[in-house]
Design a protein around this motif. Structure first.
Motif, PDB file in Angstrom:
ATOM      1  N   ALA A 226       0.589  -1.449   0.084  1.00  0.00           N
ATOM      2  CA  ALA A 226       0.491  -0.276   0.277  1.00  0.00           C
ATOM      3  C   ALA A 226       0.955   1.246   0.299  1.00  0.00           C
ATOM      4  O   ALA A 226       0.209   2.640  -0.481  1.00  0.00           O
ATOM      5  N   GLY A 227       2.101   1.099   1.245  1.00  0.00           N
ATOM      6  CA  GLY A 227       2.587   2.370   0.527  1.00  0.00           C
ATOM      7  C   GLY A 227       3.570   2.591  -0.529  1.00  0.00           C
ATOM      8  O   GLY A 227       3.981   3.506  -1.007  1.00  0.00           O
ATOM      9  N   ALA A 228       4.452   1.579  -1.611  1.00  0.00           N
ATOM     10  CA  ALA A 228       4.355   1.636  -2.492  1.00  0.00           C
ATOM     11  C   ALA A 228       3.474   2.354  -3.898  1.00  0.00           C
ATOM     12  O   ALA A 228       3.023   3.120  -4.469  1.00  0.00           O
ATOM     13  N   ALA A 229       1.835   2.358  -3.518  1.00  0.00           N
ATOM     14  CA  ALA A 229       0.732   3.213  -4.190  1.00  0.00           C
ATOM     15  C   ALA A 229       0.802   3.702  -3.837  1.00  0.00           C
ATOM     16  O   ALA A 229       0.647   5.056  -4.838  1.00  0.00           O
ATOM     17  N   ALA A 230       1.153   4.591  -2.270  1.00  0.00           N
ATOM     18  CA  ALA A 230       0.662   6.056  -2.261  1.00  0.00           C
ATOM     19  C   ALA A 230       2.160   6.931  -2.393  1.00  0.00           C
ATOM     20  O   ALA A 230       1.814   8.117  -3.044  1.00  0.00           O
ATOM     21  N   LEU A 231       3.073   5.799  -2.852  1.00  0.00           N
ATOM     22  CA  LEU A 231       4.162   6.252  -2.997  1.00  0.00           C
ATOM     23  C   LEU A 231       3.842   7.019  -4.841  1.00  0.00           C
ATOM     24  O   LEU A 231       4.423   8.366  -5.535  1.00  0.00           O
ATOM     25  N   VAL A 232       3.465   6.078  -5.625  1.00  0.00           N
ATOM     26  CA  VAL A 232       3.060   7.186  -6.959  1.00  0.00           C
ATOM     27  C   VAL A 232       2.557   7.930  -7.139  1.00  0.00           C
ATOM     28  O   VAL A 232       2.578   8.735  -7.419  1.00  0.00           O
ATOM     29  N   ALA A 233       1.544   7.876  -5.976  1.00  0.00           N
ATOM     30  CA  ALA A 233       0.122   8.806  -6.210  1.00  0.00           C
ATOM     31  C   ALA A 233       0.325  10.319  -5.336  1.00  0.00           C
ATOM     32  O   ALA A 233       0.168  11.675  -6.111  1.00  0.00           O
ATOM     33  N   GLY A 234       2.051  10.273  -4.990  1.00  0.00           N
ATOM     34  CA  GLY A 234       2.176  11.382  -4.327  1.00  0.00           C
ATOM     35  C   GLY A 234       3.455  12.297  -4.971  1.00  0.00           C
ATOM     36  O   GLY A 234       4.094  12.797  -4.120  1.00  0.00           O
ATOM     37  N   ARG A 235       4.235  11.643  -5.882  1.00  0.00           N
ATOM     38  CA  ARG A 235       4.741  11.602  -7.593  1.00  0.00           C
ATOM     39  C   ARG A 235       6.355  11.659  -5.684  1.00  0.00           C
ATOM     40  O   ARG A 235       6.994  12.630  -6.841  1.00  0.00           O
ATOM     41  N   ALA A 236       6.685  10.743  -5.164  1.00  0.00           N
ATOM     42  CA  ALA A 236       7.667  10.414  -4.440  1.00  0.00           C
ATOM     43  C   ALA A 236       8.605   9.471  -4.884  1.00  0.00           C
ATOM     44  O   ALA A 236       9.788   9.348  -5.532  1.00  0.00           O
ATOM     45  N   PHE A 237       7.988   8.577  -6.561  1.00  0.00           N
ATOM     46  CA  PHE A 237       8.190   7.475  -7.408  1.00  0.00           C
ATOM     47  C   PHE A 237       7.446   8.163  -8.252  1.00  0.00           C
ATOM     48  O   PHE A 237       6.375   8.503  -8.712  1.00  0.00           O
ATOM     49  N   LEU A 238       8.227   8.280 -10.033  1.00  0.00           N
ATOM     50  CA  LEU A 238       7.958   9.091 -10.746  1.00  0.00           C
ATOM     51  C   LEU A 238       7.789   8.459 -12.068  1.00  0.00           C
ATOM     52  O   LEU A 238       8.594   6.896 -12.160  1.00  0.00           O
ATOM     53  N   TYR A 239       6.370   7.983 -12.123  1.00  0.00           N
ATOM     54  CA  TYR A 239       5.957   6.855 -13.729  1.00  0.00           C
ATOM     55  C   TYR A 239       5.305   7.783 -14.764  1.00  0.00           C
ATOM     56  O   TYR A 239       4.699   7.808 -14.791  1.00  0.00           O
ATOM     57  N   GLY A 240       6.052   7.410 -15.703  1.00  0.00           N
ATOM     58  CA  GLY A 240       5.069   8.340 -17.052  1.00  0.00           C
ATOM     59  C   GLY A 240       6.206   8.531 -18.625  1.00  0.00           C
ATOM     60  O   GLY A 240       6.863   7.347 -18.789  1.00  0.00           O
ATOM     61  N   GLU A 241       5.552   8.922 -19.156  1.00  0.00           N
ATOM     62  CA  GLU A 241       6.416   9.613 -20.370  1.00  0.00           C
ATOM     63  C   GLU A 241       7.117   9.627 -20.462  1.00  0.00           C
ATOM     64  O   GLU A 241       7.156  10.928 -19.380  1.00  0.00           O
ATOM     65  N   PRO A 242       8.477   9.867 -21.213  1.00  0.00           N
ATOM     66  CA  PRO A 242       9.429  10.947 -21.113  1.00  0.00           C
ATOM     67  C   PRO A 242       9.480  11.911 -21.258  1.00  0.00           C
ATOM     68  O   PRO A 242       9.708  12.840 -20.456  1.00  0.00           O
ATOM     69  N   LYS A 243       8.619  12.800 -21.965  1.00  0.00           N
ATOM     70  CA  LYS A 243       8.026  13.804 -21.635  1.00  0.00           C
ATOM     71  C   LYS A 243       7.191  14.376 -20.357  1.00  0.00           C
ATOM     72  O   LYS A 243       7.599  15.680 -19.890  1.00  0.00           O
ATOM     73  N   ALA A 244       6.735  13.566 -20.124  1.00  0.00           N
ATOM     74  CA  ALA A 244       6.080  13.676 -18.257  1.00  0.00           C
ATOM     75  C   ALA A 244       7.124  14.318 -17.363  1.00  0.00           C
ATOM     76  O   ALA A 244       6.869  14.493 -15.930  1.00  0.00           O
ATOM     77  N   LEU A 245       8.004  12.702 -17.369  1.00  0.00           N
ATOM     78  CA  LEU A 245       8.728  12.773 -16.569  1.00  0.00           C
ATOM     79  C   LEU A 245       9.784  13.855 -16.537  1.00  0.00           C
ATOM     80  O   LEU A 245      10.245  14.040 -15.713  1.00  0.00           O
ATOM     81  N   ALA A 246      10.307  14.545 -17.712  1.00  0.00           N
ATOM     82  CA  ALA A 246      11.191  15.449 -17.711  1.00  0.00           C
ATOM     83  C   ALA A 246      10.244  16.819 -17.013  1.00  0.00           C
ATOM     84  O   ALA A 246      11.194  17.884 -16.738  1.00  0.00           O
ATOM     85  N   GLU A 247       9.455  17.079 -17.960  1.00  0.00           N
ATOM     86  CA  GLU A 247       8.160  17.803 -17.150  1.00  0.00           C
ATOM     87  C   GLU A 247       8.220  18.041 -15.231  1.00  0.00           C
ATOM     88  O   GLU A 247       8.702  18.662 -14.247  1.00  0.00           O
ATOM     89  N   GLU A 248       8.096  16.891 -14.526  1.00  0.00           N
ATOM     90  CA  GLU A 248       7.798  16.518 -13.627  1.00  0.00           C
ATOM     91  C   GLU A 248       9.173  16.878 -12.616  1.00  0.00           C
ATOM     92  O   GLU A 248       9.850  16.831 -11.436  1.00  0.00           O
ATOM     93  N   LEU A 249      10.975  16.616 -13.469  1.00  0.00           N
ATOM     94  CA  LEU A 249      11.791  15.930 -12.693  1.00  0.00           C
ATOM     95  C   LEU A 249      12.092  18.002 -12.715  1.00  0.00           C
ATOM     96  O   LEU A 249      12.351  18.209 -12.038  1.00  0.00           O
ATOM     97  N   ALA A 250      11.902  18.384 -13.729  1.00  0.00           N
ATOM     98  CA  ALA A 250      12.038  19.867 -13.538  1.00  0.00           C
ATOM     99  C   ALA A 250      11.967  20.712 -12.188  1.00  0.00           C
ATOM    100  O   ALA A 250      12.189  22.046 -11.953  1.00  0.00           O
ATOM    101  N   ALA A 251      10.839  20.321 -11.741  1.00  0.00           N
ATOM    102  CA  ALA A 251      10.113  20.573 -10.087  1.00  0.00           C
ATOM    103  C   ALA A 251      10.788  20.625  -9.914  1.00  0.00           C
ATOM    104  O   ALA A 251      11.269  21.465  -8.564  1.00  0.00           O
ATOM    105  N   PHE A 252      11.513  18.960  -9.839  1.00  0.00           N
ATOM    106  CA  PHE A 252      12.739  19.411  -8.395  1.00  0.00           C
ATOM    107  C   PHE A 252      13.562  20.751  -8.362  1.00  0.00           C
ATOM    108  O   PHE A 252      14.074  20.860  -7.363  1.00  0.00           O
ATOM    109  N   GLY A 253      14.111  20.968  -9.644  1.00  0.00           N
ATOM    110  CA  GLY A 253      14.817  22.447  -9.904  1.00  0.00           C
ATOM    111  C   GLY A 253      14.560  23.546  -9.443  1.00  0.00           C
ATOM    112  O   GLY A 253      14.909  24.366  -8.724  1.00  0.00           O
ATOM    113  N   GLU A 254      13.095  23.280  -9.985  1.00  0.00           N
ATOM    114  CA  GLU A 254      12.090  25.092  -9.543  1.00  0.00           C
ATOM    115  C   GLU A 254      11.898  24.790  -7.494  1.00  0.00           C
ATOM    116  O   GLU A 254      12.390  25.813  -7.600  1.00  0.00           O
ATOM    117  N   ALA A 255      12.135  23.251  -6.953  1.00  0.00           N
ATOM    118  CA  ALA A 255      12.188  22.693  -6.159  1.00  0.00           C
ATOM    119  C   ALA A 255      13.531  23.874  -5.379  1.00  0.00           C
ATOM    120  O   ALA A 255      13.326  23.899  -3.714  1.00  0.00           O
TER     121      ALA A 255
END
Length: 313
Positions: A250-279
């Motif tokens: 259940a914790g693993a599913a929560a990681l995905v929902a909470g975006r601690a574990f990133l899952y998606g297409e390459p472009k979507a992952l790049a956008e989410e990774l950019a949020a780390f730089g902005e943070a």
């Protein structure tokens, strides 16, 4: 490295990818099958001299003097700057190695990082600590610089990193939590010590989406050990991700929902990774341990190539 190589030659494809792609540094954490410093030196001897990072090795295993000597040796072997990250580890590990858990992981970490940084700076260290005693000096050798990092999950350790470390290293920490909690704590510690804010490195578990894939299963394969440890459970709850150490699935599913574990297409992952730089993250480490454990090394390597091509284009 998405696995601990039982034979040193297994590091070479990842060292080659680091050298030939837009990647900046090759990272490996604490391993029980190999000594990562030796694997990095092997790669350098094989012709892949790349910047490397240790994120993180665990303090109970190594005296500060030996830790500084190992980091210096890797910098000399690779010819590139090294990030040598350290962390106190879980209480169960501390008990196994030291006879009892650290009464104060913060004090133990302060002593350890202070000794290692002093040694690598060429100082004569004279420390009689509650946990680590060190009297000595490293003999100087020509080498690139070594950054001393501290593994950080929660605000108090982040404040300590702001005071004493060159780099703060996080793992499994969502971008919003870094922005709202970790970065302010780093600044507080740095301001209190009258020094610059340390660099922030974030190790981010990722996987590409696919029709035959289940993101929660990949997150579990990547993080099952962390999901059982109380300090990770507490950090995730602070970030808004509710987990229970007795139910890692259940914790693993929560990681995905909470975006601690990133899952998606390459472009979507790049956008989410950019949020780390902005943070406020200065260096992002791509970790495909779940992919490697589920689909094997060749798939993990191709996945890294695809993500790197997207984020560095």
């Amino acid at each position: 490295m998405p696995f601990a190589p039982p034979r040193p030659e297994l590091i070479l494809p990842y060292a080659a990818l680091t050298q030939w792609s837009g990647a900046h540094r090759l990272w490996q954490g604490q391993a029980m099958l190999n000594q990562p410093h030796q694997a990095f030196a092997y790669a350098a001897a094989a012709g892949f001299r790349v910047p490397v990072g240790l994120g993180v090795t665990l303090m109970p295993f190594t005296h500060p003097y030996e830790a500084a000597l190992q980091a210096q040796s890797v910098a000399a072997a690779t010819g590139h700057p090294v990030v040598a990250g350290f962390g106190p580890g879980a209480a169960v590990l501390q008990r196994s190695m030291c006879g009892a858990p650290y009464r104060s992981p913060l004090t133990a970490s302060r002593e350890y990082i202070t000794a290692v940084r002093g040694l690598l700076a060429g100082e004569s260290v004279a420390q009689d600590g509650a946990y680590f005693t060190c009297h000595g000096r490293l003999l100087p050798v020509p080498r690139p610089p070594v950054e001393v990092g501290l593994g950080v999950l929660r605000p108090r350790m982040a404040r300590l990193a702001g005071e004493v470390a060159d780099t703060a290293i996080t793992w499994l920490t969502p971008a919003a939590y870094l922005r709202d909690t970790i970065v302010p704590a780093l600044r507080e510690g740095a301001e209190a010590a009258g020094r610059e804010v340390p660099r922030l490195v974030s190790i981010v578990p990722v996987a590409l989406a696919g029709p035959d894939r289940h993101p929660a299963a990949l997150a579990l394969a990547s993080n099952i050990g962390h999901l059982r440890l109380p300090h990770y459970v507490d950090m995730l709850r602070r970030s808004g991700i509710s987990t229970d150490g007795s139910d890692p699935a259940a914790g693993a599913a929560a990681l995905v929902a909470g975006r601690a574990f990133l899952y998606g297409e390459p472009k979507a992952l790049a956008e989410e990774l950019a949020a780390f730089g902005e943070a406020g993250v200065d260096e992002i480490v791509l970790n495909v341990t779940g992919v490697n454990g589920t689909y094997g090394g060749q798939t993990a390597l191709r996945e890294l190539e695809t993500i790197l091509a997207e984020v560095t284009s």
